[in-house]
Design a protein around this motif. Sequence first.
Motif, PDB file in Angstrom:
ATOM      1  N   PHE A  12      -9.845  -4.512   0.767  1.00 56.47           N
ATOM      2  CA  PHE A  12      -8.703  -4.379  -0.134  1.00 56.47           C
ATOM      3  C   PHE A  12      -9.046  -3.449  -1.286  1.00 56.47           C
ATOM      4  CE2 PHE A  12      -6.148  -6.141  -3.795  1.00 56.47           C
ATOM      5  CZ  PHE A  12      -4.955  -5.572  -3.385  1.00 56.47           C
ATOM      6  N   ASP A  13      -8.164  -2.490  -1.553  1.00 59.27           N
ATOM      7  CA  ASP A  13      -8.391  -1.456  -2.552  1.00 59.27           C
ATOM      8  C   ASP A  13      -7.185  -1.407  -3.483  1.00 59.27           C
ATOM      9  OD1 ASP A  13      -8.920   0.775  -4.056  1.00 59.27           O
ATOM     10  OD2 ASP A  13      -9.184   2.145  -2.356  1.00 59.27           O
ATOM     11  N   GLU A  14      -7.364  -1.886  -4.715  1.00 61.05           N
ATOM     12  CA  GLU A  14      -6.252  -1.926  -5.660  1.00 61.05           C
ATOM     13  C   GLU A  14      -5.718  -0.537  -5.990  1.00 61.05           C
ATOM     14  OE1 GLU A  14      -6.865  -4.371  -9.110  1.00 61.05           O
ATOM     15  OE2 GLU A  14      -8.018  -5.854  -7.986  1.00 61.05           O
ATOM     16  N   SER A  15      -6.565   0.468  -5.884  1.00 58.57           N
ATOM     17  CA  SER A  15      -6.117   1.829  -6.206  1.00 58.57           C
ATOM     18  C   SER A  15      -5.117   2.358  -5.177  1.00 58.57           C
ATOM     19  CB  SER A  15      -7.313   2.775  -6.306  1.00 58.57           C
ATOM     20  OG  SER A  15      -7.911   2.986  -5.044  1.00 58.57           O
ATOM     21  N   GLN A  16      -5.027   1.713  -4.022  1.00 59.01           N
ATOM     22  CA  GLN A  16      -4.075   2.122  -2.993  1.00 59.01           C
ATOM     23  C   GLN A  16      -2.727   1.433  -3.144  1.00 59.01           C
ATOM     24  OE1 GLN A  16      -4.668   4.563  -0.640  1.00 59.01           O
ATOM     25  NE2 GLN A  16      -6.506   4.846  -1.903  1.00 59.01           N
ATOM     26  N   CYS A  17      -2.630   0.540  -4.137  1.00 56.26           N
ATOM     27  CA  CYS A  17      -1.429  -0.278  -4.272  1.00 56.26           C
ATOM     28  C   CYS A  17      -0.341   0.413  -5.095  1.00 56.26           C
ATOM     29  CB  CYS A  17      -1.772  -1.603  -4.952  1.00 56.26           C
ATOM     30  SG  CYS A  17      -2.756  -2.721  -3.940  1.00 56.26           S
ATOM     31  N   LEU A  18       0.865   0.302  -4.609  1.00 65.10           N
ATOM     32  CA  LEU A  18       2.042   0.505  -5.428  1.00 65.10           C
ATOM     33  C   LEU A  18       2.338  -0.825  -6.112  1.00 65.10           C
ATOM     34  CD1 LEU A  18       4.219   2.407  -2.787  1.00 65.10           C
ATOM     35  CD2 LEU A  18       2.859   3.427  -4.618  1.00 65.10           C
ATOM     36  N   SER A  19       3.313  -0.872  -7.008  1.00 65.47           N
ATOM     37  CA  SER A  19       3.779  -2.170  -7.434  1.00 65.47           C
ATOM     38  C   SER A  19       4.271  -2.910  -6.190  1.00 65.47           C
ATOM     39  CB  SER A  19       4.899  -2.029  -8.468  1.00 65.47           C
ATOM     40  OG  SER A  19       4.361  -1.725  -9.742  1.00 65.47           O
ATOM     41  N   PRO A  20       4.095  -4.246  -6.125  1.00 65.18           N
ATOM     42  CA  PRO A  20       4.486  -4.961  -4.904  1.00 65.18           C
ATOM     43  C   PRO A  20       5.884  -4.595  -4.421  1.00 65.18           C
ATOM     44  CG  PRO A  20       3.278  -6.436  -6.333  1.00 65.18           C
ATOM     45  CD  PRO A  20       3.477  -5.156  -7.120  1.00 65.18           C
ATOM     46  N   PHE A  21       6.798  -4.451  -5.361  1.00 62.44           N
ATOM     47  CA  PHE A  21       8.119  -3.899  -5.067  1.00 62.44           C
ATOM     48  C   PHE A  21       8.184  -2.520  -5.731  1.00 62.44           C
ATOM     49  CE2 PHE A  21       8.571  -8.395  -4.671  1.00 62.44           C
ATOM     50  CZ  PHE A  21       9.503  -8.592  -3.654  1.00 62.44           C
ATOM     51  N   PHE A  57       9.468   1.706 -10.063  1.00 65.38           N
ATOM     52  CA  PHE A  57       8.410   1.054 -10.816  1.00 65.38           C
ATOM     53  C   PHE A  57       7.117   1.863 -10.714  1.00 65.38           C
ATOM     54  CE2 PHE A  57      10.867  -2.961  -9.702  1.00 65.38           C
ATOM     55  CZ  PHE A  57      11.460  -3.052 -10.951  1.00 65.38           C
ATOM     56  N   ILE A  58       6.286   1.765 -11.750  1.00 58.72           N
ATOM     57  CA  ILE A  58       5.021   2.498 -11.787  1.00 58.72           C
ATOM     58  C   ILE A  58       3.958   1.701 -11.033  1.00 58.72           C
ATOM     59  CG2 ILE A  58       3.302   3.576 -13.294  1.00 58.72           C
ATOM     60  CD1 ILE A  58       5.363   3.395 -15.571  1.00 58.72           C
ATOM     61  N   ALA A  59       3.117   2.388 -10.266  1.00 54.32           N
ATOM     62  CA  ALA A  59       2.012   1.720  -9.579  1.00 54.32           C
ATOM     63  C   ALA A  59       1.040   1.147 -10.603  1.00 54.32           C
ATOM     64  CB  ALA A  59       1.295   2.700  -8.654  1.00 54.32           C
ATOM     65  N   ASP A 108       8.975   2.910  -0.034  1.00 52.76           N
ATOM     66  CA  ASP A 108       8.818   1.464  -0.161  1.00 52.76           C
ATOM     67  C   ASP A 108       7.463   0.963   0.302  1.00 52.76           C
ATOM     68  OD1 ASP A 108      11.438   0.833  -1.229  1.00 52.76           O
ATOM     69  OD2 ASP A 108      12.207   1.447   0.725  1.00 52.76           O
ATOM     70  N   GLY A 109       6.570   1.876   0.707  1.00 50.16           N
ATOM     71  CA  GLY A 109       5.202   1.515   1.020  1.00 50.16           C
ATOM     72  C   GLY A 109       5.051   0.626   2.239  1.00 50.16           C
ATOM     73  N   TYR A 150       0.829  -1.201   0.000  1.00 47.61           N
ATOM     74  CA  TYR A 150       0.000   0.000   0.000  1.00 47.61           C
ATOM     75  C   TYR A 150       0.869   1.259   0.000  1.00 47.61           C
ATOM     76  CZ  TYR A 150      -4.902  -1.467   0.601  1.00 47.61           C
ATOM     77  OH  TYR A 150      -6.175  -1.941   0.404  1.00 47.61           O
ATOM     78  N   ASN A 151       0.338   2.301  -0.605  1.00 44.01           N
ATOM     79  CA  ASN A 151       0.998   3.605  -0.602  1.00 44.01           C
ATOM     80  C   ASN A 151       0.741   4.289   0.740  1.00 44.01           C
ATOM     81  OD1 ASN A 151       2.039   6.129  -1.071  1.00 44.01           O
ATOM     82  ND2 ASN A 151       0.866   6.520  -2.933  1.00 44.01           N
ATOM     83  N   ASN A 152       1.772   4.381   1.553  1.00 44.04           N
ATOM     84  CA  ASN A 152       1.649   5.047   2.851  1.00 44.04           C
ATOM     85  C   ASN A 152       2.450   6.341   2.893  1.00 44.04           C
ATOM     86  OD1 ASN A 152       4.248   4.062   2.912  1.00 44.04           O
ATOM     87  ND2 ASN A 152       4.081   3.117   4.950  1.00 44.04           N
TER      88      ASN A 152
END
Length: 328
Positions: free
Chosen positions: A67-76, A121-123, A12-13, A6-8
């Motif tokens: 769970f909200d995919e829009s809050q995700c960065l790339s896993p790494f 990496f791009i989200a 590195d999230g 998640y983008n916090n």
Amino acid sequence: MKLATYNNGRRDGQLMLVSRDLTKAVAVPAIAHTMQQLMDSWDLLEPQLKELYEALNDGQLENTVDFDESQCLSPFPRAYQWADGSAYVNHVELVRKARNAEMPETFWTDPLVYQGGSDSFIAPRADIELGSEEWGIDFESEIAVVTDDVPMGVTSEKAAGHIKLLMLVNDVSLRGLIPGELAKGFGFFQSKPSSSFSPVAITPDELGDKWQESKVHLPLVTHLNEELFGRPNAGVDMTFDFATLVSHVAKTRPMGAGAIVGSGTISNYDRSAGSSCLAEKRMLETIADGKPSTSFMKFGDRVRIEMFDDQGNSIFGSIDQKVVEYKA
């Protein structure tokens, strides 16, 4: 297990444990704050996470969120290593055929791999910002594996045991810049901007019998501007499996935990399944008609990349991105 970042507000999230059906998620700071921290101590931390994962799927955990995919960065959000192969040699053969170029026989026995930029990496739901449509903007729908520490010279048989996670990839390519770079004899750089990965990374056991011989035996589905573009099966016509690719990358150097290795564009000899990049479709048009009729991506175009199980459930979540003009 299924994992996300998640983008916090930090680079590195925040590592999140995600339910199998992609409906719930929970932070696990007592185990690891970030995906890289998890990979650095995988053997120690994985059993603890697995126990929590079962509890999450059974609805026994508190402090969960939707769970909200829009809050995700790339896993790494960044990684120490990103090496992308070209495991589907029929794709390479097709590209060379379209320009009447012979393909060396060694391409069938020795994998092609390039080392990509991995510092940013791009989200999976972020725009792809690029400077010009004249660069020949293309997507490449792929699968990638993530490893733990891999020793130099590892055999393909032993390399399979080092594969810990799987992700989907959009390996953005700028086709108009590639010929000039390759002509220099030093490989890709400007023609390969930042890639993006699926919202969720999964352990191979999540695929059940669809993970065999270090291959994913499911279609990878790509939509361009909401129209189906292709759904070739990733387990078909894969000349080099992931264990072979990992062994190839580690021939002369060890790989650090969290290293990412991509498959290259998914491609089947059965062209009725469609393609996983615009370049392949343009090559088929060139072979059939003498010239391509499909254009590369324009600003405002959108690509969606996803994989589904046999019941139609999304496995990794979706990469869903729009190409926009970059403005400094």
